[in-house]
Design a protein around this motif. Structure first.
Motif, short mmCIF file in Angstrom:
data_model
loop_
_atom_site.label_atom_id
_atom_site.label_comp_id
_atom_site.label_asym_id
_atom_site.label_seq_id
_atom_site.Cartn_x
_atom_site.Cartn_y
_atom_site.Cartn_z
N MET A 1 56.62 -101.81 26.10
CA MET A 1 57.85 -101.71 25.34
C MET A 1 58.98 -101.40 26.32
O MET A 1 58.88 -100.50 27.13
CB MET A 1 57.69 -100.59 24.30
CG MET A 1 58.87 -100.47 23.39
SD MET A 1 58.65 -99.15 22.17
CE MET A 1 58.23 -100.11 20.74
N SER A 2 60.04 -102.14 26.20
CA SER A 2 61.15 -101.96 27.14
C SER A 2 61.95 -100.71 26.79
O SER A 2 61.86 -100.17 25.70
CB SER A 2 62.06 -103.19 27.11
OG SER A 2 62.80 -103.20 25.91
N MET A 3 62.73 -100.25 27.74
CA MET A 3 63.54 -99.05 27.56
C MET A 3 64.54 -99.24 26.42
O MET A 3 64.76 -98.33 25.63
CB MET A 3 64.27 -98.72 28.86
CG MET A 3 65.24 -97.59 28.75
SD MET A 3 64.67 -96.02 29.36
CE MET A 3 64.20 -96.32 31.00
N VAL A 4 65.13 -100.42 26.31
CA VAL A 4 66.12 -100.69 25.27
C VAL A 4 65.47 -100.62 23.89
O VAL A 4 66.02 -100.01 22.96
CB VAL A 4 66.81 -102.06 25.50
CG1 VAL A 4 67.71 -102.41 24.35
CG2 VAL A 4 67.58 -102.05 26.81
N SER A 5 64.30 -101.24 23.74
CA SER A 5 63.65 -101.22 22.42
C SER A 5 63.17 -99.81 22.08
O SER A 5 63.23 -99.40 20.92
CB SER A 5 62.50 -102.20 22.38
OG SER A 5 61.53 -101.89 23.35
N GLU A 6 62.73 -99.04 23.07
CA GLU A 6 62.35 -97.65 22.81
C GLU A 6 63.56 -96.83 22.38
O GLU A 6 63.47 -96.00 21.47
CB GLU A 6 61.75 -97.02 24.06
CG GLU A 6 60.34 -97.44 24.37
CD GLU A 6 59.79 -96.72 25.58
OE1 GLU A 6 59.79 -95.46 25.58
OE2 GLU A 6 59.37 -97.40 26.52
N PHE A 7 64.70 -97.08 23.03
CA PHE A 7 65.92 -96.36 22.67
C PHE A 7 66.36 -96.72 21.25
O PHE A 7 66.74 -95.85 20.47
CB PHE A 7 67.03 -96.67 23.67
CG PHE A 7 68.31 -95.94 23.40
CD1 PHE A 7 68.38 -94.56 23.61
CD2 PHE A 7 69.42 -96.59 22.92
CE1 PHE A 7 69.55 -93.87 23.35
CE2 PHE A 7 70.59 -95.91 22.65
CZ PHE A 7 70.65 -94.53 22.87
N LYS A 8 66.26 -98.01 20.89
CA LYS A 8 66.61 -98.43 19.53
C LYS A 8 65.71 -97.76 18.50
O LYS A 8 66.17 -97.30 17.46
CB LYS A 8 66.50 -99.95 19.39
CG LYS A 8 67.64 -100.71 20.01
CD LYS A 8 67.45 -102.21 19.80
CE LYS A 8 68.53 -103.01 20.45
NZ LYS A 8 68.33 -104.46 20.28
N ALA A 9 64.42 -97.69 18.81
CA ALA A 9 63.48 -97.03 17.90
C ALA A 9 63.80 -95.55 17.77
O ALA A 9 63.72 -94.98 16.68
CB ALA A 9 62.05 -97.23 18.39
N PHE A 10 64.18 -94.92 18.88
CA PHE A 10 64.53 -93.51 18.87
C PHE A 10 65.76 -93.25 18.02
O PHE A 10 65.79 -92.34 17.20
CB PHE A 10 64.76 -93.05 20.31
CG PHE A 10 65.29 -91.65 20.43
CD1 PHE A 10 64.47 -90.56 20.22
CD2 PHE A 10 66.62 -91.43 20.77
CE1 PHE A 10 64.95 -89.27 20.33
CE2 PHE A 10 67.12 -90.14 20.88
CZ PHE A 10 66.28 -89.07 20.66
N ALA B 1 66.98 -95.15 15.67
CA ALA B 1 66.79 -95.57 14.27
C ALA B 1 66.02 -94.54 13.46
O ALA B 1 66.04 -94.59 12.23
CB ALA B 1 66.07 -96.91 14.23
N ARG B 2 65.32 -93.62 14.11
CA ARG B 2 64.60 -92.60 13.36
C ARG B 2 65.58 -91.74 12.59
O ARG B 2 66.67 -91.43 13.04
CB ARG B 2 63.78 -91.71 14.30
CG ARG B 2 62.58 -92.42 14.85
CD ARG B 2 61.63 -91.46 15.47
NE ARG B 2 62.29 -90.60 16.45
CZ ARG B 2 61.67 -90.01 17.44
NH1 ARG B 2 60.39 -90.19 17.61
NH2 ARG B 2 62.33 -89.24 18.28
N GLY B 3 65.18 -91.33 11.40
CA GLY B 3 66.05 -90.56 10.52
C GLY B 3 66.48 -89.23 11.09
O GLY B 3 67.60 -88.79 10.89
N ASP C 1 70.27 -87.83 11.19
CA ASP C 1 70.57 -86.62 10.44
C ASP C 1 71.17 -85.55 11.35
O ASP C 1 72.12 -84.86 10.97
CB ASP C 1 69.30 -86.06 9.78
CG ASP C 1 68.78 -86.96 8.66
OD1 ASP C 1 69.55 -87.82 8.21
OD2 ASP C 1 67.62 -86.79 8.27
N LEU C 2 70.62 -85.42 12.54
CA LEU C 2 71.13 -84.44 13.49
C LEU C 2 72.56 -84.78 13.91
O LEU C 2 73.42 -83.89 13.98
CB LEU C 2 70.23 -84.36 14.71
CG LEU C 2 70.65 -83.36 15.79
CD1 LEU C 2 70.66 -81.95 15.23
CD2 LEU C 2 69.71 -83.45 16.97
N ALA C 3 72.83 -86.05 14.14
CA ALA C 3 74.18 -86.46 14.52
C ALA C 3 75.18 -86.14 13.42
O ALA C 3 76.28 -85.62 13.68
CB ALA C 3 74.20 -87.94 14.86
N VAL C 4 74.82 -86.43 12.20
CA VAL C 4 75.70 -86.13 11.06
C VAL C 4 75.91 -84.63 10.95
O VAL C 4 77.03 -84.16 10.73
CB VAL C 4 75.11 -86.72 9.76
CG1 VAL C 4 75.86 -86.20 8.54
CG2 VAL C 4 75.16 -88.24 9.79
#
Length: 139
Positions: free
Chosen positions: A1-10, A12-14, A18-21
Motif C-alpha cells: 500500500m502506498s503512502m498516499v493511499s495509507e494517508f487517505k485511509a487514515f 477518511a477514518r471517522g 471527529d477530532l479535527a471538528v
C-alpha cells in the motif's frame, strides 16, 4: 500500500475527522469564553474588589514604582503580570465548568433513552417451550 493511499485511509477514518471538528469548535469556544471573561466577568469581579482591573496587575522586578502596566512596559522594565495569570485561571475554570455541564446534560439525555430489553437467550426459549409443552394436557 502506498503512502498516499495509507494517508487517505487514515484521514477518511471517522475518529480523525471527529477530532479535527472538535479542535476547531474548541478554538472557537475558547474565544467565546475569553470574551465572556474579559468583557463581563472580570469587570464585575474588579468592581467588587474596588475597581481593580486584573489585566493591569503587575509587579515590577526593577524595584521602581510605575503608574500602570503600560508605563512599566514603556520603560522596558521587567514585570511579572500576575493579573493576566489570574484571568487565565478564571478562563480555564469557566471552560472546565461549561464542559462539565455539557457532558452532564449529554449523560442525562443518554440515560433517558431506555435501551430495549435484550432478547432472551436461545436456551431460555427452548426451556420455555419444553415447560409449555409439559403443561399441555394429553401428553
Amino acid at each position: 500500500m502506498s503512502m498516499v493511499s495509507e494517508f487517505k485511509a487514515f484521514i477518511a477514518r471517522g475518529n480523525v475527522l471527529d477530532l479535527a471538528v472538535a479542535v476547531i469548535i474548541a478554538a472557537a469556544f475558547g474565544k467565546i469564553v475569553t470574551a465572556l471573561v474579559d468583557g463581563i466577568i472580570m469587570p464585575i469581579v474588579g468592581m467588587v474588589m474596588g475597581g481593580v482591573d486584573f489585566s493591569q496587575l503587575f509587579f515590577a522586578l526593577d524595584g521602581n514604582d510605575y503608574a500602570n502596566l503600560a508605563a512599566a512596559q514603556e520603560a522596558a522594565a521587567p514585570v511579572i503580570t500576575y493579573g493576566a495569570f489570574i484571568q487565565t485561571i478564571i478562563d480555564f475554570l469557566l471552560i472546565a465548568f461549561v464542559i462539565f455541564m455539557i457532558i452532564k446534560a449529554y449523560n442525562r439525555m443518554i440515560k433517558k433513552e431506555a435501551a430495549a430489553p435484550a432478547a432472551p437467550a436461545e436456551e431460555i426459549l427452548l426451556l420455555r417451550e419444553i415447560r409449555d409443552s409439559l403443561k399441555r394436557p394429553g401428553l
